[in-house]
Scaffold this motif. Structure first.
Motif, PDB file in Angstrom:
ATOM      1  N   LEU A   1      37.043  24.535 -45.193  1.00  0.00           N
ATOM      2  CA  LEU A   1      35.689  24.369 -45.723  1.00  0.00           C
ATOM      3  C   LEU A   1      35.709  24.001 -47.200  1.00  0.00           C
ATOM      4  O   LEU A   1      34.956  23.141 -47.655  1.00  0.00           O
ATOM      5  N   LEU A   2      36.588  24.649 -47.955  1.00  0.00           N
ATOM      6  CA  LEU A   2      36.675  24.410 -49.394  1.00  0.00           C
ATOM      7  C   LEU A   2      37.579  23.229 -49.747  1.00  0.00           C
ATOM      8  O   LEU A   2      37.724  22.883 -50.918  1.00  0.00           O
ATOM      9  N   ARG A   3      38.201  22.652 -48.699  1.00  0.00           N
ATOM     10  CA  ARG A   3      39.165  21.563 -48.915  1.00  0.00           C
ATOM     11  C   ARG A   3      40.240  21.993 -49.910  1.00  0.00           C
ATOM     12  O   ARG A   3      40.593  21.259 -50.837  1.00  0.00           O
ATOM     13  N   LEU A   4      40.737  23.205 -49.684  1.00  0.00           N
ATOM     14  CA  LEU A   4      41.741  23.811 -50.542  1.00  0.00           C
ATOM     15  C   LEU A   4      42.988  24.054 -49.698  1.00  0.00           C
ATOM     16  O   LEU A   4      43.004  24.956 -48.860  1.00  0.00           O
ATOM     17  N   PRO A   5      44.003  23.245 -49.874  1.00  0.00           N
ATOM     18  CA  PRO A   5      45.185  23.412 -49.030  1.00  0.00           C
ATOM     19  C   PRO A   5      45.884  24.750 -49.314  1.00  0.00           C
ATOM     20  O   PRO A   5      46.078  25.125 -50.468  1.00  0.00           O
ATOM     21  N   VAL A   6      46.214  25.467 -48.246  1.00  0.00           N
ATOM     22  CA  VAL A   6      46.946  26.725 -48.360  1.00  0.00           C
ATOM     23  C   VAL A   6      48.213  26.563 -47.533  1.00  0.00           C
ATOM     24  O   VAL A   6      48.152  26.480 -46.298  1.00  0.00           O
ATOM     25  N   LYS A   7      49.351  26.528 -48.216  1.00  0.00           N
ATOM     26  CA  LYS A   7      50.625  26.376 -47.515  1.00  0.00           C
ATOM     27  C   LYS A   7      50.938  27.648 -46.735  1.00  0.00           C
ATOM     28  O   LYS A   7      50.511  28.739 -47.112  1.00  0.00           O
ATOM     29  N   ASP A   8      51.679  27.500 -45.655  1.00  0.00           N
ATOM     30  CA  ASP A   8      52.046  28.647 -44.826  1.00  0.00           C
ATOM     31  C   ASP A   8      52.780  29.714 -45.636  1.00  0.00           C
ATOM     32  O   ASP A   8      52.611  30.905 -45.394  1.00  0.00           O
ATOM     33  N   ALA A   9      53.571  29.296 -46.614  1.00  0.00           N
ATOM     34  CA  ALA A   9      54.316  30.252 -47.443  1.00  0.00           C
ATOM     35  C   ALA A   9      53.385  31.103 -48.307  1.00  0.00           C
ATOM     36  O   ALA A   9      53.751  32.202 -48.716  1.00  0.00           O
ATOM     37  N   TRP A  10      52.194  30.602 -48.595  1.00  0.00           N
ATOM     38  CA  TRP A  10      51.243  31.328 -49.443  1.00  0.00           C
ATOM     39  C   TRP A  10      50.382  32.302 -48.659  1.00  0.00           C
ATOM     40  O   TRP A  10      49.781  33.205 -49.225  1.00  0.00           O
ATOM     41  N   LYS A  11      50.280  32.112 -47.345  1.00  0.00           N
ATOM     42  CA  LYS A  11      49.340  32.895 -46.540  1.00  0.00           C
ATOM     43  C   LYS A  11      49.551  34.409 -46.618  1.00  0.00           C
ATOM     44  O   LYS A  11      48.570  35.147 -46.690  1.00  0.00           O
TER      45      LYS A  11
END
Length: 60
Positions: free
Chosen positions: A16-26
């Motif tokens: 929704l925010l068009r903010l990429p979140v890498k799997d490592a950051w989750k």
């Protein structure tokens, strides 16, 4: 909130925010949300007296 629900929320909010979140950051994002929700729950459950009033606003 269950872990899968938080993961789903992270995925939906990042899209929704068009903010990429890498799997490592989750895991870090999930940990931050868990702490934020725990603190929000504490504030929500705090009982105020009927006489409580908002603080005054002071300006310089």
């Amino acid at each position: 909130m269950a872990k899968d629900s938080l993961d789903d929320y992270i995925d939906a909010a990042s899209k929704l925010l068009r903010l990429p979140v890498k799997d490592a950051w989750k895991p870090a994002v999930r940990a931050n949300l868990e702490v934020s929700m725990r603190l929000a729950r504490m504030v929500d459950e705090f009982e105020f007296s009927d006489e409580a009033e908002p603080a005054s606003v002071f300006t310089a």
